[in-house]
Design a protein around this motif. Structure first.
Motif, PDB file in Angstrom:
ATOM      1  N   ALA A  29      -8.832 -10.856  -0.072  1.00 42.99           N
ATOM      2  CA  ALA A  29      -8.897 -12.036   0.803  1.00 42.99           C
ATOM      3  C   ALA A  29      -9.271 -13.279   0.009  1.00 42.99           C
ATOM      4  O   ALA A  29     -10.180 -13.254  -0.813  1.00 42.99           O
ATOM      5  CB  ALA A  29      -9.896 -11.796   1.934  1.00 42.99           C
ATOM      6  N   GLY A  30      -8.538 -14.360   0.258  1.00 42.58           N
ATOM      7  CA  GLY A  30      -8.829 -15.625  -0.390  1.00 42.58           C
ATOM      8  C   GLY A  30      -8.250 -15.741  -1.788  1.00 42.58           C
ATOM      9  O   GLY A  30      -8.231 -16.836  -2.358  1.00 42.58           O
ATOM     10  N   ARG A  31      -7.781 -14.630  -2.358  1.00 38.89           N
ATOM     11  CA  ARG A  31      -7.244 -14.684  -3.719  1.00 38.89           C
ATOM     12  C   ARG A  31      -5.738 -14.395  -3.721  1.00 38.89           C
ATOM     13  O   ARG A  31      -4.936 -15.235  -4.134  1.00 38.89           O
ATOM     14  CB  ARG A  31      -7.966 -13.676  -4.619  1.00 38.89           C
ATOM     15  CG  ARG A  31      -9.473 -13.929  -4.700  1.00 38.89           C
ATOM     16  CD  ARG A  31     -10.165 -12.878  -5.565  1.00 38.89           C
ATOM     17  NE  ARG A  31      -9.907 -13.091  -6.988  1.00 38.89           N
ATOM     18  CZ  ARG A  31     -10.204 -12.205  -7.949  1.00 38.89           C
ATOM     19  NH1 ARG A  31     -10.749 -11.037  -7.615  1.00 38.89           N
ATOM     20  NH2 ARG A  31      -9.946 -12.470  -9.212  1.00 38.89           N
ATOM     21  N   GLY A  32      -5.395 -13.198  -3.253  1.00 36.15           N
ATOM     22  CA  GLY A  32      -3.980 -12.848  -3.245  1.00 36.15           C
ATOM     23  C   GLY A  32      -3.818 -11.345  -3.101  1.00 36.15           C
ATOM     24  O   GLY A  32      -4.791 -10.589  -3.194  1.00 36.15           O
ATOM     25  N   GLY A  33      -2.590 -10.927  -2.858  1.00 35.77           N
ATOM     26  CA  GLY A  33      -2.341  -9.511  -2.652  1.00 35.77           C
ATOM     27  C   GLY A  33      -1.018  -9.087  -3.250  1.00 35.77           C
ATOM     28  O   GLY A  33      -0.158  -9.921  -3.560  1.00 35.77           O
ATOM     29  N   VAL A  34      -0.883  -7.778  -3.426  1.00 35.59           N
ATOM     30  CA  VAL A  34       0.343  -7.199  -3.969  1.00 35.59           C
ATOM     31  C   VAL A  34       0.784  -6.077  -3.042  1.00 35.59           C
ATOM     32  O   VAL A  34      -0.035  -5.226  -2.659  1.00 35.59           O
ATOM     33  CB  VAL A  34       0.107  -6.623  -5.380  1.00 35.59           C
ATOM     34  CG1 VAL A  34       1.328  -5.816  -5.841  1.00 35.59           C
ATOM     35  CG2 VAL A  34      -0.213  -7.736  -6.377  1.00 35.59           C
ATOM     36  N   ARG A  35       2.055  -6.080  -2.653  1.00 32.51           N
ATOM     37  CA  ARG A  35       2.636  -4.910  -1.998  1.00 32.51           C
ATOM     38  C   ARG A  35       3.969  -4.645  -2.676  1.00 32.51           C
ATOM     39  O   ARG A  35       4.681  -5.583  -3.064  1.00 32.51           O
ATOM     40  CB  ARG A  35       2.826  -5.159  -0.492  1.00 32.51           C
ATOM     41  CG  ARG A  35       3.439  -3.964   0.221  1.00 32.51           C
ATOM     42  CD  ARG A  35       3.306  -4.001   1.752  1.00 32.51           C
ATOM     43  NE  ARG A  35       4.054  -5.062   2.383  1.00 32.51           N
ATOM     44  CZ  ARG A  35       3.519  -6.081   3.038  1.00 32.51           C
ATOM     45  NH1 ARG A  35       2.194  -6.179   3.150  1.00 32.51           N
ATOM     46  NH2 ARG A  35       4.276  -7.000   3.584  1.00 32.51           N
ATOM     47  N   ILE A  36       4.264  -3.361  -2.866  1.00 35.32           N
ATOM     48  CA  ILE A  36       5.537  -2.955  -3.456  1.00 35.32           C
ATOM     49  C   ILE A  36       6.120  -1.906  -2.522  1.00 35.32           C
ATOM     50  O   ILE A  36       5.455  -0.915  -2.213  1.00 35.32           O
ATOM     51  CB  ILE A  36       5.349  -2.364  -4.870  1.00 35.32           C
ATOM     52  CG1 ILE A  36       4.635  -3.380  -5.780  1.00 35.32           C
ATOM     53  CG2 ILE A  36       6.705  -1.958  -5.457  1.00 35.32           C
ATOM     54  CD1 ILE A  36       4.245  -2.815  -7.139  1.00 35.32           C
TER      55      ILE A  36
END
Lengths: 363, 363
Positions: A330-337
């Motif tokens: 949260a607040g930084r970023g995320g990764v989904r593949i």
């Protein structure tokens, strides 16, 4: 012809449940069993054979249904369901199954009012049980839908479509237009484009947020071809990745590979989820993977089976599913593949062919 | 705030039906009553007031629902309906209305299993009854949706988008892209573009058929803005019209004007249909006008009231409806002219402002 085969497979279930016929009212199930794509239809599949089965639609679809459903008796009537129940009464059907997960309480009352001679029997998704296993025709269409999404993303990357300054909305529309240009009828669901901190929101809707150098950019999108849905997520980084970005990317990629490796006929769905989830949990990010590992795809974007912690059931060859772990900070970023794949006895067939190596968009 | 007012209006109906609360499970009805736009939600509207009402959604929508539904108690649970029925039991609700046109037979059985203490009572579309009359906020959004469609068509015409050689599909995509550029979230239904003989098919899907000089070209399309649907049809001619084209155009235009003139609070819906239909029938084309005159629009593209020969009911101020007569000559071509309007005590408000004079596209 596949529709005939599908109806024949349904009959096996009807006989097991001692039903004389099934009233199919879900429009996707009617489509699956007949090929009809109009918006108002019903189908009575008789246990004895197609010669006793009946298809109903209204006057708007007379010509279309003649073309799409040439092999069944057709009736044209605005009240498609009631008409088939009347028909069942006249043909002395005793036990008539109905789709109790589709027919509403009001709808059931209306059908019961048509006749007292027919016994309406609730059934447990018999057509969906068939739809779980995709036949060759379905896999071919899913392959085409996935290819349209692959082509769209390849074009977007090759033509500089992910440059800083563009908005999430612009990227989303661009992807969608490219899928249509690649032969899709449209998108298979609302495209997700999430840049920077927005990528930490699993189901973010595209906004006017601007792509910036250093952002993780997550794109979850799919193409619709002949009614079938593809589903793919890729996360790229704009410019050189920071260490934490590279770390969570590699973590999610490893989890996704483990999920794919566990995807095999005979596996328990929760074990497939666990294969991916354990890797993320061991890295201390278990709490940042807030959804299930995947879901079936086909005539619906989300259908059975669910690959999740509380999922129940066993995989079988021919199931088409997604594998899509994610880590969201949260607040930084995320990764989904995410890939769409077809289960087999050995290695699954991968339908979404875009690379899963970390793509660094030069900027 | 309009959501509070809508829930208060619903309470009047609940008290009349002696219900302690209503379980709202239709997602558009939840949206109408709360503003929530996610895909999994339920709402318990208590007859006593908002302080006893509860909104439920699942974990994916925690943040979103906090923002969109700040004024109600929220519970986060994957099983939104069962959770609210449990909640009703704990709060000693006796008679709980449910939407029997939405809840399936299986869904009802599942709710009944949660508790024996609550009596589940079928209701007759109480929220849809409110949705019939659009409030100012809704009319403003419908106006914006119609304006996006007007802008799209104006741009298409001004920039030579209807030239011979283009395909129906190209024109359809162009219209859709222009609506999005004009601020729409997307199209409000599958765009109809039908040229030449195809224009005689009321619900023709765009094909690769090429626009030709001398064609009647029918375009039926709409924009989606904040969940609300606009709907407009215009038919133009490519190059100088033939006599028969001009004749059926003028006939449909006269019928459409008569329909609009009859559109007034207090009118019977079938009388409005008849006002337009009689003109077409008197010209000997009654058999070529094969559908109803119009339908309500709002959160759905087709909603109540139906303006048709067998429609029942009376118009009221604030209803948003289409008026769309057509004459279809098989193998030759057809004309439909459609507006979206809001009913009032006097002249209705016209929301689709594109001219209805016959547009001759120079070519």
């Amino acid at each position: 012809m596949s529709y005939t085969r599908r109806r024949e497979a349904l009959r096996v279930q009807l006989r097991q449940s001692e039903l004389d016929a099934l009233l199919v009212t879900d429009s996707l199930n009617v489509r699956y069993l007949t090929g009809f794509t109009g918006s108002n239809s019903a189908l009575l599949v008789h246990a004895e054979g197609d010669e006793c089965s009946v298809f109903a639609t209204d006057g708007r679809y007379d010509t279309q249904s003649q073309r799409q459903v040439p092999d069944l008796r057709r009736v044209i009537d605005r009240s498609v369901r009631s008409r088939l129940v009347k028909d069942a009464t006249e043909n002395r059907i005793g036990r008539l199954g109905f789709e109790s997960h589709v027919v509403t309480v009001d709808g059931h009352a209306a059908l019961a009012k048509v006749t007292a001679a027919v016994q309406l029997v609730a059934t447990s998704r018999p057509v969906e049980a068939l739809r779980l296993i995709k036949d060759d025709a379905e896999v071919a269409v899913l392959r085409a839908a996935c290819a349209a999404a692959d082509t769209a993303l390849a074009g977007l990357l090759a033509e500089g479509g992910l440059r800083p300054g563009r908005t999430e909305r612009e990227v989303g529309r661009d992807l969608e237009a490219r899928m249509v240009a690649a032969g899709a009828a449209g998108r298979s669901f609302e495209t997700i484009v999430a840049t920077g901190a927005n990528s930490a929101v699993p189901h973010h809707r595209p906004t006017d947020a601007v792509l910036c150098r250093g952002d993780l950019l997550k794109m979850d999108f799919g193409a619709l071809v002949d009614g079938y849905h593809s589903d793919m997520t890729r996360t790229v980084v704009l410019g050189q990745p920071a260490q934490w970005q590279r770390e969570i990317y590699e973590l999610v990629a490893a989890a996704q590979a483990a999920g794919r490796a566990a995807l095999r006929a005979g596996a328990q769905v929760r074990d497939v989820d666990a294969a991916a989830r354990d890797i993320i949990a061991q890295a201390g990010h278990g709490g940042d993977f807030v959804h299930g590992l995947g879901h079936g795809v086909g005539l619906q974007i989300h259908e059975a089976p669910a690959l999740s912690q509380c999922g129940v059931g066993t995989l079988a060859a021919g199931m088409a599913v997604t594998v899509e772990p994610g880590v969201y900070l949260a607040g930084r970023g995320g990764v989904r593949i995410e890939d769409t794949l077809v289960v087999s006895g050995g290695e699954p067939e991968l339908l979404t062919l875009t690379t899963k190596d970390l793509v660094v968009v030069p900027c």
